[in-house]
Design an enzyme around this catalytic site. Structure first.
Site, PDB file in Angstrom:
ATOM      1  N   ALA A   1       4.513   4.151   2.779  1.00  0.00           N
ATOM      2  CA  ALA A   1       4.098   2.906   2.140  1.00  0.00           C
ATOM      3  C   ALA A   1       4.294   1.765   3.138  1.00  0.00           C
ATOM      4  O   ALA A   1       4.941   1.939   4.180  1.00  0.00           O
ATOM      5  CB  ALA A   1       4.901   2.650   0.865  1.00  0.00           C
ATOM      6  N   LYS A   2       3.744   0.615   2.828  1.00  0.00           N
ATOM      7  CA  LYS A   2       3.921  -0.562   3.693  1.00  0.00           C
ATOM      8  C   LYS A   2       3.543  -1.811   2.917  1.00  0.00           C
ATOM      9  O   LYS A   2       2.760  -1.752   1.964  1.00  0.00           O
ATOM     10  CB  LYS A   2       3.040  -0.454   4.944  1.00  0.00           C
ATOM     11  N   GLY A   3       4.102  -2.940   3.330  1.00  0.00           N
ATOM     12  CA  GLY A   3       3.795  -4.210   2.682  1.00  0.00           C
ATOM     13  C   GLY A   3       3.672  -5.320   3.688  1.00  0.00           C
ATOM     14  O   GLY A   3       4.069  -5.178   4.854  1.00  0.00           O
ATOM     15  N   VAL A  19       0.850  -1.191   0.000  1.00  0.00           N
ATOM     16  CA  VAL A  19       0.000   0.000   0.000  1.00  0.00           C
ATOM     17  C   VAL A  19       0.884   1.239   0.000  1.00  0.00           C
ATOM     18  O   VAL A  19       1.827   1.347   0.788  1.00  0.00           O
ATOM     19  CB  VAL A  19      -0.937   0.023   1.227  1.00  0.00           C
TER      20      VAL A  19
END
Length: 429
Positions: free
Chosen positions: A118-120, A73
């Site tokens: 952001a992040k995953g 995201v």
């Protein structure tokens, strides 16, 4: 949930129980009155720019094919490329990754880094798979998100249950597609592959730096100060080591293996070795095991939640007897608990400031990769300390100016910076 909140719950989340994303939305609503003319842009904070869900099919060691759900995201790219870790956990959800990406937007803005958030994540329990299987999961996941990441687009890093080796696999996979080594595509890499000195300890060191500053402001002498820590990995362990060097006592530690206590102070170096050998603090020698719930009611000067989000809630906030909470984890305190603790006079150094040491040194790593010129650990720690202390001073000044908590002050500062960039850039087309 009020209408103004539900309209920002996307169709793929449960409007009645939006999870961590709902917490972020509430935090934005609380800061909106302080944004002045920028408030007309506030809704942009409530909509991630891009949310990607990928299938990660992998051949396991026994020859069977397993499928894992992965996410990446990108919340806001207004101030620069996305920056945020990748976590491997069986309970990862899209809502969680959305919230974590948004907190990264706030975090990078709080400390003034030229990044967005952001992040995953992947829904997987790494303990159930071999190293070879985890490598294949990592490489396939990297391949699936490769279209939206890039050295100047979105730079992943390590998070829960990922580490330097994970980043090495991600860098190699991306580089194979690019046809050239791309060290700057991830941060938190091994030193041999362009990683930065000081990166492993950076988040815990940042917690220590702002914890020291908050203790000074509260009139707490660290010599003999009592500290409790939830989570004893890189963040909690590093912070414990640094605080004990200043004369503080770590009186209680909790992780997924148990809760231990010693009123006279735990032997931190022995405990770190025990965790390295066994994977957790449970069963450590010369410690007293206590019930998990008792951890929150221990009389302590500084409490450091450095595990997962949502640990301090309305159900345990009243029991907390700490003078200062320094949030080493992302989102460990719910808004309801925040209100309870603030009313009790507990000073909370929020996650978006307290644990920003990791992303700050990740920024240093990215800069070093871009220039192919590397700094000494002394230079890195010195620059980290300056950035963290400057940010703490700025947030403290804003909190005093508006008579608000440090968390609200951090969001005022960060959201102002993010929305100023949004307003200046305008909308295209």
């Amino acid at each position: 949930m009020p209408q103004q909140e539900t309209q920002h719950i996307p169709s793929y989340l449960d409007s009645e129980n939006p999870g961590p994303w709902g917490i972020f939305l509430e935090q934005v609503d609380r800061v909106a009155p302080y944004l002045g003319d920028l408030s007309k842009w506030t809704d942009t904070l409530k909509h991630p720019e891009r949310s990607l869900i990928v299938d990660v099919p992998v051949r396991l060691d026994d020859g069977t094919i397993a499928h894992f759900e992965g996410y990446r995201v990108q919340h806001s790219l207004n101030r620069g490329p996305g920056k945020g870790g990748v976590r491997y956990h069986q309970d990862v959800t899209l809502s969680e990754v959305m919230a974590l990406s948004a907190w990264m937007s706030v975090k990078t803005a709080v400390v003034g880094l030229p990044f967005g958030g952001a992040k995953g994540g992947i829904r997987v329990d790494p303990r159930k798979y071999s190293q070879g299987e985890m490598e294949r999961i990592t490489r396939r996941y990297t391949n699936e998100i490769s279209s939206i990441i890039g050295v100047n687009k979105d730079i992943p890093g390590p998070d829960v249950n990922t580490n330097a080796q994970t980043m090495a696999w991600m860098m190699d996979t991306y580089s194979m597609h690019a046809g050239a080594t791309q060290p700057g595509i991830v941060t938190g890499k091994p030193i041999a592959l362009g990683g930065s000195l000081g990166r492993v300890e950076a988040t815990g060191r940042g917690v220590f730096i702002v914890g020291m500053a908050a203790a000074k402001d509260a009139g707490i002498d660290l010599q003999g100060a009592r500290i409790s820590i939830q989570g004893f990995g890189n963040v909690g362990g590093t912070a414990a080591h640094l605080f004990t060097e200043e004369g503080a006592k770590i009186v209680a530690v909790q992780d997924h293996t148990g809760t231990i206590y010693d009123a006279n102070g735990l032997d931190v170096e022995a405990l770190l070795q025990h965790v390295k050998q066994t994977g957790g603090v449970g069963g450590a020698a010369n410690t007293t095991a206590i019930a998990a719930d008792e951890f929150w009611s221990i009389d302590t000067d500084i409490l450091i939640p450095a595990a997962l989000e949502g640990q301090i809630t309305k159900h345990n906030a009243e029991a907390i007897r700490a003078r200062i909470i320094v949030e080493g984890a992302n989102g460990p305190t719910t808004p309801e608990a925040d209100d309870i603790l603030t009313h009790k006079g507990v000073v909370i150094v929020p996650d978006v400031l307290a644990n920003a040491g990791g992303v700050t040194v990740s920024y240093f790593e990215w800069v070093q990769n871009s220039s192919s010129f590397y700094w000494s650990v002394e230079e890195i720690n010195q620059r980290l300390e300056k950035i963290m202390l400057d940010a703490y001073l700025s947030i403290s000044t804003t909190a005093a100016e508006h008579a608000v908590s440090l968390r609200t002050a951090a969001f005022i500062t960060a959201c102002t910076r993010i929305l100023e960039a949004r307003q200046l850039r305008g909308l295209y087309p």
